[in-house]
Design a protein around this motif. Structure first.
Motif, PDB file in Angstrom:
ATOM      1  N   THR A   1      -2.130  11.277   9.812  1.00 35.50           N
ATOM      2  CA  THR A   1      -3.263  11.574   8.933  1.00 35.50           C
ATOM      3  C   THR A   1      -2.830  11.376   7.489  1.00 35.50           C
ATOM      4  O   THR A   1      -1.908  12.027   7.016  1.00 35.50           O
ATOM      5  N   TYR A   2      -3.483  10.467   6.813  1.00 34.27           N
ATOM      6  CA  TYR A   2      -3.125  10.171   5.429  1.00 34.27           C
ATOM      7  C   TYR A   2      -3.653  11.241   4.476  1.00 34.27           C
ATOM      8  O   TYR A   2      -4.733  11.797   4.689  1.00 34.27           O
ATOM      9  N   ALA A   3      -2.905  11.496   3.412  1.00 30.10           N
ATOM     10  CA  ALA A   3      -3.382  12.352   2.331  1.00 30.10           C
ATOM     11  C   ALA A   3      -4.426  11.566   1.547  1.00 30.10           C
ATOM     12  O   ALA A   3      -4.125  10.517   0.989  1.00 30.10           O
ATOM     13  N   PHE A   4      -5.634  12.081   1.539  1.00 24.06           N
ATOM     14  CA  PHE A   4      -6.742  11.343   0.933  1.00 24.06           C
ATOM     15  C   PHE A   4      -7.739  12.341   0.380  1.00 24.06           C
ATOM     16  O   PHE A   4      -7.969  13.391   0.971  1.00 24.06           O
ATOM     17  N   SER A   5      -8.311  12.030  -0.776  1.00 20.92           N
ATOM     18  CA  SER A   5      -9.398  12.862  -1.281  1.00 20.92           C
ATOM     19  C   SER A   5     -10.579  11.959  -1.619  1.00 20.92           C
ATOM     20  O   SER A   5     -10.393  10.816  -2.026  1.00 20.92           O
ATOM     21  N   GLY A   6     -11.773  12.475  -1.402  1.00 22.56           N
ATOM     22  CA  GLY A   6     -12.972  11.678  -1.670  1.00 22.56           C
ATOM     23  C   GLY A   6     -13.020  11.224  -3.116  1.00 22.56           C
ATOM     24  O   GLY A   6     -13.526  10.149  -3.424  1.00 22.56           O
TER      25      GLY A   6
ATOM     26  N   LEU B   1       0.848  -1.188   0.000  1.00 20.12           N
ATOM     27  CA  LEU B   1       0.000   0.000   0.000  1.00 20.12           C
ATOM     28  C   LEU B   1       0.883   1.237   0.000  1.00 20.12           C
ATOM     29  O   LEU B   1       1.827   1.324   0.781  1.00 20.12           O
ATOM     30  N   ALA B   2       0.583   2.176  -0.893  1.00 19.16           N
ATOM     31  CA  ALA B   2       1.317   3.440  -0.924  1.00 19.16           C
ATOM     32  C   ALA B   2       0.515   4.472  -0.149  1.00 19.16           C
ATOM     33  O   ALA B   2      -0.667   4.663  -0.404  1.00 19.16           O
ATOM     34  N   ARG B   3       1.162   5.101   0.828  1.00 15.75           N
ATOM     35  CA  ARG B   3       0.474   6.078   1.679  1.00 15.75           C
ATOM     36  C   ARG B   3       1.337   7.326   1.868  1.00 15.75           C
ATOM     37  O   ARG B   3       2.560   7.215   1.981  1.00 15.75           O
TER      38      ARG B   3
ATOM     39  N   GLY C   1       4.027  16.596  -6.908  1.00 14.39           N
ATOM     40  CA  GLY C   1       4.817  17.090  -5.782  1.00 14.39           C
ATOM     41  C   GLY C   1       4.149  16.974  -4.425  1.00 14.39           C
ATOM     42  O   GLY C   1       4.817  16.778  -3.420  1.00 14.39           O
ATOM     43  N   CYS C   2       2.826  17.106  -4.392  1.00 10.95           N
ATOM     44  CA  CYS C   2       2.144  17.056  -3.101  1.00 10.95           C
ATOM     45  C   CYS C   2       0.672  16.737  -3.344  1.00 10.95           C
ATOM     46  O   CYS C   2       0.231  16.653  -4.480  1.00 10.95           O
ATOM     47  N   SER C   3      -0.079  16.589  -2.248  1.00 13.92           N
ATOM     48  CA  SER C   3      -1.482  16.192  -2.421  1.00 13.92           C
ATOM     49  C   SER C   3      -2.310  17.304  -3.075  1.00 13.92           C
ATOM     50  O   SER C   3      -3.302  17.028  -3.740  1.00 13.92           O
ATOM     51  N   VAL C   4      -1.891  18.559  -2.906  1.00  8.91           N
ATOM     52  CA  VAL C   4      -2.638  19.672  -3.517  1.00  8.91           C
ATOM     53  C   VAL C   4      -2.529  19.637  -5.051  1.00  8.91           C
ATOM     54  O   VAL C   4      -3.419  20.089  -5.757  1.00  8.91           O
ATOM     55  N   CYS C   5      -1.418  19.064  -5.568  1.00  9.01           N
ATOM     56  CA  CYS C   5      -1.266  18.920  -7.024  1.00  9.01           C
ATOM     57  C   CYS C   5      -2.508  18.244  -7.630  1.00  9.01           C
ATOM     58  O   CYS C   5      -2.959  18.619  -8.704  1.00  9.01           O
ATOM     59  N   TYR C   6      -3.030  17.247  -6.911  1.00  5.39           N
ATOM     60  CA  TYR C   6      -4.198  16.527  -7.437  1.00  5.39           C
ATOM     61  C   TYR C   6      -5.381  17.462  -7.619  1.00  5.39           C
ATOM     62  O   TYR C   6      -6.144  17.340  -8.563  1.00  5.39           O
ATOM     63  N   HIS C   7      -5.503  18.414  -6.698  1.00  9.17           N
ATOM     64  CA  HIS C   7      -6.595  19.381  -6.785  1.00  9.17           C
ATOM     65  C   HIS C   7      -6.314  20.402  -7.888  1.00  9.17           C
ATOM     66  O   HIS C   7      -7.142  20.641  -8.759  1.00  9.17           O
ATOM     67  N   ASP C   8      -5.116  20.974  -7.875  1.00 10.80           N
ATOM     68  CA  ASP C   8      -4.816  22.055  -8.809  1.00 10.80           C
ATOM     69  C   ASP C   8      -4.653  21.588 -10.257  1.00 10.80           C
ATOM     70  O   ASP C   8      -4.848  22.367 -11.181  1.00 10.80           O
TER      71      ASP C   8
ATOM     72  N   LEU D   1      -3.767   9.615  -2.040  1.00 11.94           N
ATOM     73  CA  LEU D   1      -2.986  10.389  -3.005  1.00 11.94           C
ATOM     74  C   LEU D   1      -1.530   9.937  -2.978  1.00 11.94           C
ATOM     75  O   LEU D   1      -0.913   9.824  -1.919  1.00 11.94           O
ATOM     76  N   THR D   2      -1.002   9.664  -4.160  1.00 15.72           N
ATOM     77  CA  THR D   2       0.357   9.133  -4.258  1.00 15.72           C
ATOM     78  C   THR D   2       1.201   9.990  -5.178  1.00 15.72           C
ATOM     79  O   THR D   2       0.675  10.708  -6.023  1.00 15.72           O
ATOM     80  N   SER D   3       2.495   9.880  -5.032  1.00 15.00           N
ATOM     81  CA  SER D   3       3.420  10.662  -5.830  1.00 15.00           C
ATOM     82  C   SER D   3       3.199  10.423  -7.319  1.00 15.00           C
ATOM     83  O   SER D   3       3.217  11.337  -8.125  1.00 15.00           O
TER      84      SER D   3
END
Ligand SMILES: [Zn+2]
Ligand SMILES: [Zn+2]
Lengths: 357, 177
Positions: free
Chosen positions: A160-165, A38-40, B95-102, A170-172
């Protein structure tokens, strides 16, 4: 971390056998092992490729907190890769605890957490902040999912994991986003390889979203007829669906392999026996042997054991040998750097001893 | 292809060597390969094959959207980590989780190509579970609110409205954290 602690951890690792090499899981005559990773990533911190030193250290410290705070991780080891020599890092790769990318990447605060059984490992600051992987012998993807899911929940109590609905975890790299899950199965397919059936299979499964990799994962070559089949799609399917589909694909490859094995047994048994006993002959008497040749011959020997043509050594011994004969492992066992020629000598001795045990 | 060392036997083994970022491919016969030894055999190609595939795909999508008349904006930048979309196209890594949004607009066609899909249906982390469930609950309450208003049941409507406000307040607090 003090140097002697690192020394103790590596010493233990050298002497212990990973549980996934025990050769006892379901369908272990064809399936060596199953794995899920799992990538987190942690919310609010850039992914490792774009994080600065302070942020990378934050992630490393968080991983330390995870294993200190949770009882689930007691007796776990944490290594800071920056403190290891290239040889020691390569040894971790050969043990299947870290990826080659993780071993070679030039970045500070790379870490590796693993348990004594070597079933679980967590790479810290690889391509993603955490890459959690679980390995068991034989075909056991559902079981692994249960176990790794629990571990994932446990880690989440602390971070807290980076996650969006919408996009999920969210992964690199967008190739991992969603579940962040890559499941894979390591297959030993000597019969299909022998009759040249692999290319068709590889083509067919890549069309439906699966990839095949070598013994040491992404970017490595196939050796000893060992093929690693894994899912490519991580978004838009649930974890259970991914596992279910992958298991079906593998069942098909396994039944193909079984069919060819039966054909070979009924049509060319003598030739098969000859090849297997010749492999046994070389392995039990060679004085100099390269890892490439050893892997090929061990595959033949394993084939003989799987078919019941030969009863000794057992699958567990053969699985372990495949790891022990790798270059870094040999040098760790010797406790010093060995030139290639000396390695070939040592390897031959090791194999002779194990086979005649 | 003949073995590159003895130039006599058929090459059956392909070795890939990486040193100082240089990738060399050597084709050898069985005999020469065993001479060459294990030093090359497992240590392999560190860069990801999948990345080549990805950056190729990104270029293809670019061309495709040009044909479609959707001209991609060149200087899209992540508001958080300042990665530009062009940089992403080079490396294949965000680069970061905000990239997904932007970059969402640019990423959707890519995600569809890669996964046949652009929406997550799998596991939800414990922490987000509360939030996602609240969002789902608010959606449902809004529907109910419309129904009771249309039936002129104002007392009930007031109650539902209060509940929605409470949930939205909780969500805002959460986001502020
Ligand atoms: Zn040659
Ligand atoms: Zn960003």
């Amino acid at each position: 971390m003090q140097n002697n602690k690192k020394g103790i951890i590596l010493q233990k690792l050298k002497e212990s056998d990973a549980e996934w090499t025990n050769g006892q899981g379901p369908l272990s005559d064809i399936v060596i092992s199953s794995r899920i990773r799992l990538a987190r990533n942690i919310e609010g911190i850039p992914f490792p490729s774009r994080a600065d030193q302070v942020e990378l250290k934050n992630i490393f410290d968080l991983s330390q907190q995870v294993i200190e705070k949770s009882s689930l991780f007691k007796d776990y080891n944490l290594l800071l890769l920056d403190e290891l020599t290239p040889l020691e890092r390569q040894f971790l790769v050969e043990k299947h605890l870290i990826s080659i990318y993780h071993a070679l990447k030039k970045q500070v605060y790379r870490g590796c957490i693993f348990n004594q059984r070597e079933t679980l490992s967590i790479m810290i600051n690889e391509e993603d902040h955490f890459r959690i992987q679980y390995l068991l012998s034989g075909l056991q993807l559902n079981e692994i999912w249960k176990l790794i899911n629990k571990i994932d929940d446990e880690i989440e109590k602390i971070v807290t994991y980076a996650f969006s609905g919408k996009e999920g975890y969210l992964t690199s790299c967008p190739t991992n986003v969603g579940t962040g899950m890559r499941a894979s199965v390591m297959l030993h397919l000597p019969a299909l390889a022998m009759v040249g059936g692999m290319n068709d299979i590889l083509k067919a499964i890549s069309k439906i979203g699966y990839v095949v990799r070598g013994f040491y994962g992404e970017g490595t070559e196939v050796m000893g007829n060992l093929f690693q089949v894994s899912n490519q799609i991580t978004l838009g399917l649930s974890e259970e669906e991914i596992i279910d589909n992958l298991e079906k694909v593998n069942q098909q490859i396994i039944s193909q392999e079984q069919k060819v094995r039966n054909d070979l047994l009924s049509n060319s048994k003598s030739q098969l026996e000859d090849q297997i006993w010749r492999a046994y002959g070389i392995l039990s008497s060679a004085r100099i042997i390269s890892s490439v040749e050893a892997m090929e011959l061990l595959s033949k020997l394993r084939f003989g054991v799987e078919l019941g043509i030969i009863s000794h050594p057992d699958l567990a011994t053969l699985n372990k040998l495949m790891l022990l004969i790798q270059p870094a492992y040999l040098q760790m066992l010797a406790g010093k750097d060995l030139d290639p020629f000396t390695r070939d000598l040592q390897r031959a001795i090791l194999i002779r001893n194990k086979i005649s045990e | 292809m003949l073995c590159q060392i003895c130039k006599k036997k058929e090459a059956t083994i392909i070795l890939t060597k990486v040193s100082e970022g240089q990738k060399t491919v050597i084709q050898l016969c069985q005999d020469c390969a065993s001479m060459f030894n294990d030093k090359l055999s497992i240590f392999p190609i560190p860069e990801f094959n999948i990345n080549d595939l990805l950056t190729g795909l990104l270029k293809a999508i670019d061309l495709y959207s040009k044909e479609e008349g959707v001209i991609p904006i060149k200087e899209v930048k992540c508001s958080n980590c300042h990665l530009t979309y062009d940089e992403f196209k080079q490396s294949g890594k965000l680069g970061c989780s905000v990239c997904y949004h932007d970059f969402r607009e640019q990423l959707i066609p890519l995600l569809r190509r890669l996964h046949g899909n652009s929406e997550h249906v799998g596991k939800i982390p414990q922490r987000a579970k509360g939030k996602l469930n609240k969002i789902r609950k608010i959606k449902q309450l809004r529907k109910e609110l419309q129904e009771v208003v249309s039936r002129e049941e104002y007392e009930k409507a007031a109650k539902i409205r209060d509940e929605i406000l409470k949930l939205e307040g909780a969500l805002k607090k959460r986001n502020a954290k």
